[in-house]
Design a protein around this motif. Structure first.
Motif, short mmCIF file in Angstrom:
data_model
loop_
_atom_site.label_atom_id
_atom_site.label_comp_id
_atom_site.label_asym_id
_atom_site.label_seq_id
_atom_site.Cartn_x
_atom_site.Cartn_y
_atom_site.Cartn_z
N LEU A 150 0.81 -1.21 0.00
CA LEU A 150 0.00 0.00 0.00
C LEU A 150 0.84 1.27 0.00
N SER A 151 2.09 1.17 0.36
CA SER A 151 2.92 2.36 0.55
C SER A 151 3.80 2.62 -0.67
N ALA A 152 4.32 3.84 -0.73
CA ALA A 152 5.29 4.20 -1.75
C ALA A 152 6.60 3.45 -1.49
N PRO A 153 7.44 3.34 -2.48
CA PRO A 153 8.68 2.58 -2.27
C PRO A 153 9.62 3.25 -1.29
N GLN A 154 10.36 2.44 -0.55
CA GLN A 154 11.44 2.95 0.28
C GLN A 154 12.61 3.31 -0.65
N ARG A 155 13.23 4.45 -0.40
CA ARG A 155 14.28 4.94 -1.30
C ARG A 155 15.58 5.07 -0.54
N TRP A 156 16.67 4.58 -1.10
CA TRP A 156 18.00 4.85 -0.58
C TRP A 156 18.92 5.14 -1.76
N THR A 157 20.17 5.45 -1.50
CA THR A 157 21.07 5.92 -2.56
C THR A 157 21.12 4.96 -3.74
N GLY A 158 21.13 3.68 -3.45
CA GLY A 158 21.33 2.71 -4.52
C GLY A 158 20.14 1.89 -4.90
N GLY A 159 18.93 2.23 -4.44
CA GLY A 159 17.82 1.36 -4.80
C GLY A 159 16.46 1.81 -4.31
N LEU A 160 15.46 1.01 -4.68
CA LEU A 160 14.07 1.19 -4.27
C LEU A 160 13.54 -0.15 -3.80
N ALA A 161 12.63 -0.13 -2.81
CA ALA A 161 12.03 -1.37 -2.33
C ALA A 161 10.55 -1.14 -2.04
N TRP A 162 9.71 -1.95 -2.66
CA TRP A 162 8.29 -1.99 -2.32
C TRP A 162 8.14 -3.18 -1.37
N ALA A 163 7.92 -2.91 -0.09
CA ALA A 163 8.06 -3.95 0.92
C ALA A 163 6.78 -4.10 1.73
N GLY A 164 6.28 -5.34 1.81
CA GLY A 164 5.20 -5.70 2.70
C GLY A 164 5.67 -6.81 3.63
N THR A 165 4.76 -7.35 4.41
CA THR A 165 5.14 -8.41 5.34
C THR A 165 5.64 -9.65 4.62
N ASP A 166 4.92 -10.06 3.57
CA ASP A 166 5.26 -11.30 2.86
C ASP A 166 5.64 -11.08 1.41
N ASN A 167 5.55 -9.86 0.93
CA ASN A 167 5.89 -9.53 -0.46
C ASN A 167 6.96 -8.45 -0.47
N ARG A 168 7.88 -8.59 -1.39
CA ARG A 168 8.91 -7.55 -1.53
C ARG A 168 9.42 -7.53 -2.96
N LEU A 169 9.48 -6.34 -3.53
CA LEU A 169 10.07 -6.14 -4.85
C LEU A 169 11.15 -5.07 -4.68
N THR A 170 12.37 -5.41 -5.09
CA THR A 170 13.51 -4.51 -4.90
C THR A 170 14.22 -4.30 -6.22
#
Length: 332
Positions: A150-170
């Motif tokens: 449901l949330s926007a991706p987490q952002r850091w210098t080298g990447g993005l992560a769409w993270a849930g409890t059981d699902n993750r796309l990085t």
């Protein structure tokens, strides 16, 4: 298949336990696997487990009173650095899985099979590396949504992560990540993009099974093993990379399309003029001729230099529009 977590509902047999040290496993303390709960509380998801680590390849073993679990990176098991994932054949993947299941715990596995229990996949990560302008892709997708979270991706210098409890796309810079860990032979930062999809937990793995079921490429169907707590994949004797790539491509296709990558406010305005004739007409009517000509110059430069990054699906598979499982990859 990049990394995997396999488990077996069977106590560790004494003779297999005595062989752990010979197989390079050392007991470790405080290496709990955690997940984040409400109010950012951390919960140990392996409570009460004895933990072992094989430092040469990072393979981890969790021994419960009535269950085993092994977590491993398949390329590292086979002596490869993680960026050489593409070199693994289907036979290599099966050999790696057997090395951390039947070959490592032969007696425990044999006893489990008497009780109609098998090693099962409880967590899996599929990944793909592609040469591209990594920062361009990250900028284009930093506001994109993914329907598994449901949330926007987490952002850091080298990447993005769409993270849930059981699902993750990085999606991240593979060269930068490897160099930060001191790995030798890492690709140059900014040149290789790693796309990784993780499935964990019974409901999420069941969704993966649904994605794999209609492909028709696999000679035998991956079946679910039911336990009192969950259902997980049985380890197949044959793993079809084409079916797994189809599942990964389908997940990538669910991302919102990338946005234009502008660097200044003037570029943003000129870019909107280029794609919207009504806005362009409004600018012409309200700006003085000199200002409009300046924006026009920027607009023409943007039109000649593509500011919309290629879609992630097209970068990975060359199929930006097809989003039906089994149709994302062309015929053999």
């Amino acid at each position: 298949m990049d990394s995997v977590r396999v488990s077996l509902l069977q106590p560790l047999h004494g003779r297999d336990r005595r062989q752990l040290e010979d197989n390079g496993f050392e007991p470790v303390a405080g290496a709990a696997r955690c997940k984040r709960g409400p109010n950012d509380q951390l919960f140990d998801i392996e409570p009460g487990a004895e933990r072992y680590l094989r430092r040469e390849d990072g393979c981890r073993l969790f021994v419960h009173e009535r269950k085993l679990a092994v977590t491993a990176s398949l390329p590292r098991l086979l002596g490869l650095t993680n960026d050489r994932l593409h070199e693994l054949s289907e036979a290599d993947v099966v050999a790696a899985l057997q090395a951390i299941t039947r070959d490592l715990f032969p007696i425990t596995t044999h006893k489990a099979q008497f009780g109609d229990r098998e090693w099962a996949v409880a967590e899996i990560a599929l990944a793909l590396d592609r040469e591209t302008d990594v920062q361009r892709v990250l900028r284009g997708y930093e506001l994109s949504k993914w329907p598994r979270t449901l949330s926007a991706p987490q952002r850091w210098t080298g990447g993005l992560a769409w993270a849930g409890t059981d699902n993750r796309l990085t999606v991240y810079d593979k060269g930068l990540e490897m160099r930060s860990r001191g790995c030798s032979g890492a690709p140059d930062p900014g040149t290789v993009l790693r796309v990784e999809r993780q499935w964990r937990g019974p409901e999420t793995l069941a969704r993966l099974a649904e994605l794999l079921a209609p492909t028709g490429y696999r000679p035998e169907r991956i079946r679910l093993v039911e336990s009192c707590r969950n259902g997980v994949f049985a380890v197949s004797h044959y793993l079809d990379h084409r079916a797994l790539h189809t599942a990964l491509a389908y997940e990538i296709a669910q991302l919102d399309p990338p946005i234009e990558v502008f660097h200044t406010r003037r570029e943003t305005i000129a870019g909107h003029m280029a794609r919207c004739a009504t806005f362009d007409a409004a600018m012409r009517a309200t700006c003085d001729p000199k200002t409009y000509r300046e924006y026009g110059k920027i607009k023409r430069l943007l039109e000649r230099a593509s500011v919309i990054p290629d879609s992630l699906l097209n970068i990975c598979y060359g199929s930006p529009r097809r989003t039906v499982p089994g149709d994302l990859l062309g015929p053999s």
